[in-house]
Design an enzyme around this catalytic site. Sequence first.
Site, PDB file in Angstrom:
ATOM      1  N   GLU A 137       0.828  -1.193   0.000  1.00 35.53           N
ATOM      2  CA  GLU A 137       0.000   0.000   0.000  1.00 35.53           C
ATOM      3  C   GLU A 137       0.868   1.250   0.000  1.00 35.53           C
ATOM      4  OE1 GLU A 137      -2.180  -0.972   3.471  1.00 35.53           O
ATOM      5  OE2 GLU A 137      -3.621  -2.187   2.358  1.00 35.53           O
ATOM      6  N   CYS A 150       3.447   8.496   1.350  1.00 34.42           N
ATOM      7  CA  CYS A 150       4.066   7.539   2.258  1.00 34.42           C
ATOM      8  C   CYS A 150       4.332   6.249   1.476  1.00 34.42           C
ATOM      9  CB  CYS A 150       3.117   7.306   3.429  1.00 34.42           C
ATOM     10  SG  CYS A 150       3.748   6.130   4.620  1.00 34.42           S
ATOM     11  N   CYS A 157       7.944  -6.882   6.831  1.00 31.52           N
ATOM     12  CA  CYS A 157       9.083  -6.141   7.402  1.00 31.52           C
ATOM     13  C   CYS A 157      10.097  -7.115   7.978  1.00 31.52           C
ATOM     14  CB  CYS A 157       8.600  -5.186   8.498  1.00 31.52           C
ATOM     15  SG  CYS A 157       9.941  -4.154   9.144  1.00 31.52           S
ATOM     16  N   CYS A 161       8.673  -4.962  15.594  1.00 30.09           N
ATOM     17  CA  CYS A 161       8.316  -4.061  16.689  1.00 30.09           C
ATOM     18  C   CYS A 161       6.951  -4.484  17.238  1.00 30.09           C
ATOM     19  CB  CYS A 161       8.296  -2.624  16.194  1.00 30.09           C
ATOM     20  SG  CYS A 161       9.854  -2.176  15.412  1.00 30.09           S
ATOM     21  N   CYS A 164       3.613  -2.610  16.249  1.00 27.82           N
ATOM     22  CA  CYS A 164       3.368  -2.335  14.822  1.00 27.82           C
ATOM     23  C   CYS A 164       2.749  -3.546  14.149  1.00 27.82           C
ATOM     24  CB  CYS A 164       4.690  -1.963  14.138  1.00 27.82           C
ATOM     25  SG  CYS A 164       4.557  -1.842  12.345  1.00 27.82           S
ATOM     26  N   CYS A 389      -0.460   5.210  10.255  1.00 31.98           N
ATOM     27  CA  CYS A 389       0.783   4.497  10.577  1.00 31.98           C
ATOM     28  C   CYS A 389       0.492   3.156  11.230  1.00 31.98           C
ATOM     29  CB  CYS A 389       1.597   5.262  11.614  1.00 31.98           C
ATOM     30  SG  CYS A 389       2.050   6.872  11.122  1.00 31.98           S
TER      31      CYS A 389
HETATM   32  N1  SAH Z   1      10.170   0.726   9.451  1.00 31.64           N
HETATM   33  C1  SAH Z   1      10.384   2.109   9.527  1.00 31.64           C
HETATM   34  C2  SAH Z   1       9.408   2.922   8.689  1.00 31.64           C
HETATM   35  C3  SAH Z   1       7.963   2.475   8.695  1.00 31.64           C
HETATM   36  S1  SAH Z   1       6.997   2.672  10.125  1.00 31.64           S
HETATM   37  C4  SAH Z   1      10.377   2.578  10.951  1.00 31.64           C
HETATM   38  O1  SAH Z   1      10.004   1.818  11.821  1.00 31.64           O
HETATM   39  O2  SAH Z   1      10.780   3.703  11.179  1.00 31.64           O
HETATM   40  C5  SAH Z   1       6.558   4.408  10.173  1.00 31.64           C
HETATM   41  C6  SAH Z   1       6.297   4.923  11.598  1.00 31.64           C
HETATM   42  O3  SAH Z   1       5.038   4.444  12.107  1.00 31.64           O
HETATM   43  C7  SAH Z   1       7.346   4.448  12.587  1.00 31.64           C
HETATM   44  O4  SAH Z   1       7.754   5.479  13.427  1.00 31.64           O
HETATM   45  C8  SAH Z   1       6.599   3.395  13.344  1.00 31.64           C
HETATM   46  O5  SAH Z   1       7.198   3.156  14.574  1.00 31.64           O
HETATM   47  C9  SAH Z   1       5.217   3.971  13.429  1.00 31.64           C
HETATM   48  N2  SAH Z   1       4.174   3.004  13.770  1.00 31.64           N
HETATM   49  C10 SAH Z   1       4.154   1.670  13.546  1.00 31.64           C
HETATM   50  N3  SAH Z   1       3.037   1.106  14.029  1.00 31.64           N
HETATM   51  C11 SAH Z   1       2.311   2.105  14.574  1.00 31.64           C
HETATM   52  C12 SAH Z   1       1.034   2.158  15.226  1.00 31.64           C
HETATM   53  N4  SAH Z   1       0.296   1.084  15.378  1.00 31.64           N
HETATM   54  N5  SAH Z   1       0.594   3.364  15.639  1.00 31.64           N
HETATM   55  C13 SAH Z   1       1.336   4.481  15.442  1.00 31.64           C
HETATM   56  N6  SAH Z   1       2.530   4.491  14.839  1.00 31.64           N
HETATM   57  C14 SAH Z   1       3.029   3.321  14.419  1.00 31.64           C
HETATM   58 FE1  SF4 Z   2       9.049  -2.713  10.698  1.00 32.69          FE
HETATM   59 FE2  SF4 Z   2       6.891  -1.725  11.866  1.00 32.69          FE
HETATM   60 FE3  SF4 Z   2       9.194  -1.853  13.226  1.00 32.69          FE
HETATM   61 FE4  SF4 Z   2       8.927  -0.091  11.195  1.00 32.69          FE
HETATM   62  S1  SF4 Z   2       7.775  -0.088  13.115  1.00 32.69           S
HETATM   63  S2  SF4 Z   2      10.657  -1.473  11.607  1.00 32.69           S
HETATM   64  S3  SF4 Z   2       7.579  -1.253   9.807  1.00 32.69           S
HETATM   65  S4  SF4 Z   2       8.003  -3.603  12.457  1.00 32.69           S
END
Ligand code: SAH
Ligand code: SF4
Length: 414
Positions: A137, A150, A157, A161, A164, A389
Amino acid sequence: MTPVSAEAGSAIDASDALPAGDVPLEKIATETYVPLAKPSLIGLSRAEIAEKLGSIGVAPAQRKMRTQQIWHWMYVRGVQTFAEMSSISKGMREDLEKHFTVARPEVVVEQISNDGTRKWLLRLPSGTAGEKAHEVECVYIPETDRGTLCVSSQVGCTLNCSFCHTGTQRLVRNLTAGEIVGQIMVARDRLNDWANRETPDGNRRVTNIVMMGMGEPLYNFDAVRDALLIVSDNEGIGISRRRITLSTSGVVPNIKRTGEEIGVMLAISLHAVRDELRNELVPLNKKYPLEELMQACRDYPGASNARRITFEYVMLKGVNDSLDDAKLLVKMLKGIHAKINLIPFNPWPGTRYECSDWDQIEKFSEYIFNAGYSSPVRTPRGRDILAACGQLKSETEKLSARERQALRAMAMTD
Ligand code: SAH
Ligand code: SF4
């Protein structure tokens, strides 16, 4: 694969879901990209295009000029066929058509949120014979003074995390440079945003790029670098490096390379200021702990007052949102050209986290503001179309209809 992912020998997860308990730091891709029989020229460097031209018999003396022409038609004019490249002779256009395309990822679904956010579901070829195509997406967020796209860097991934949604999925594969540039091409196509097509107010629609979609861009370094160099190329799409932000969860060895080899703005997904907690939220922290990460930020090439590093901080109720955390955060960022971006947590089905209460977010933000940092709270956008996000989902890991409904309901209630 980048050298960093290649060294990830201990990271084994080829299954669909991550095992509970002992979660590996990194996953390995279950697929590699299989080149198409008729490849797209999108995403290739000028040298690579010239080489392709050589492979179909274009004389060496002509290659540079032809490459420049093709580059212009692809990246300034946004044409989708060789037939439209009217400055190139008909015979050569036919030859090109026989061997190559200027195809971008196919749009499967376009959704437009009631706040103007648009989300495209894009289809990418699978690397495994007989397996269904993959989908990623890409989200467009219009604001009064800019339009931000974006962009995703992986299907799934490498990392996991805990807050996420993408992190709970397997890593299917890295995107190619063409598939990354292709996302910007698709957005421009759909928004009628190419140089020769007038947008209603005369302004460009896509003005900024954030590598904040699915995936960890610094685990797909080469493709992301090649793609961003094309996107920022002045003779093409021409989006300035200052308007491109790459977000990473902290792949330390590639942070310096980002500054040196790409030169874009950096965002760090920090989310915690104590190693113990960050190990839980961003398990990669066990490999590259806070001290190393902060040193990499201090050393980031090109960082200055005018080019600050953004620290993203997702607000998780009762987990990382206390005033003590805010104090530590300010202390930790001392000496770094920083700005802080507080992100209200976007819930997803099955998550153990909740978004902090609004007044706690305000208190946190106020503390940071009083310490001299701008600390905008990122307004969730496009929640009704699951574009916020951490809510990006691919077809390969699709939610059930019921889960989708539950997610939408959650998104609509606040
Ligand atoms: N993998 C990279 C870029 C993609 S994530 C990274 O982690 O930086 C983009 C942003 O969205 C990151 O800061 C991530 O931590 C945040 N994010 C992920 N899941 C989220 C959620 N459920 N609610 C709010 N932000 C979230
Ligand atoms: Fe991957 Fe989500 Fe962690 Fe970004 S926040 S590195 S997309 S697992």
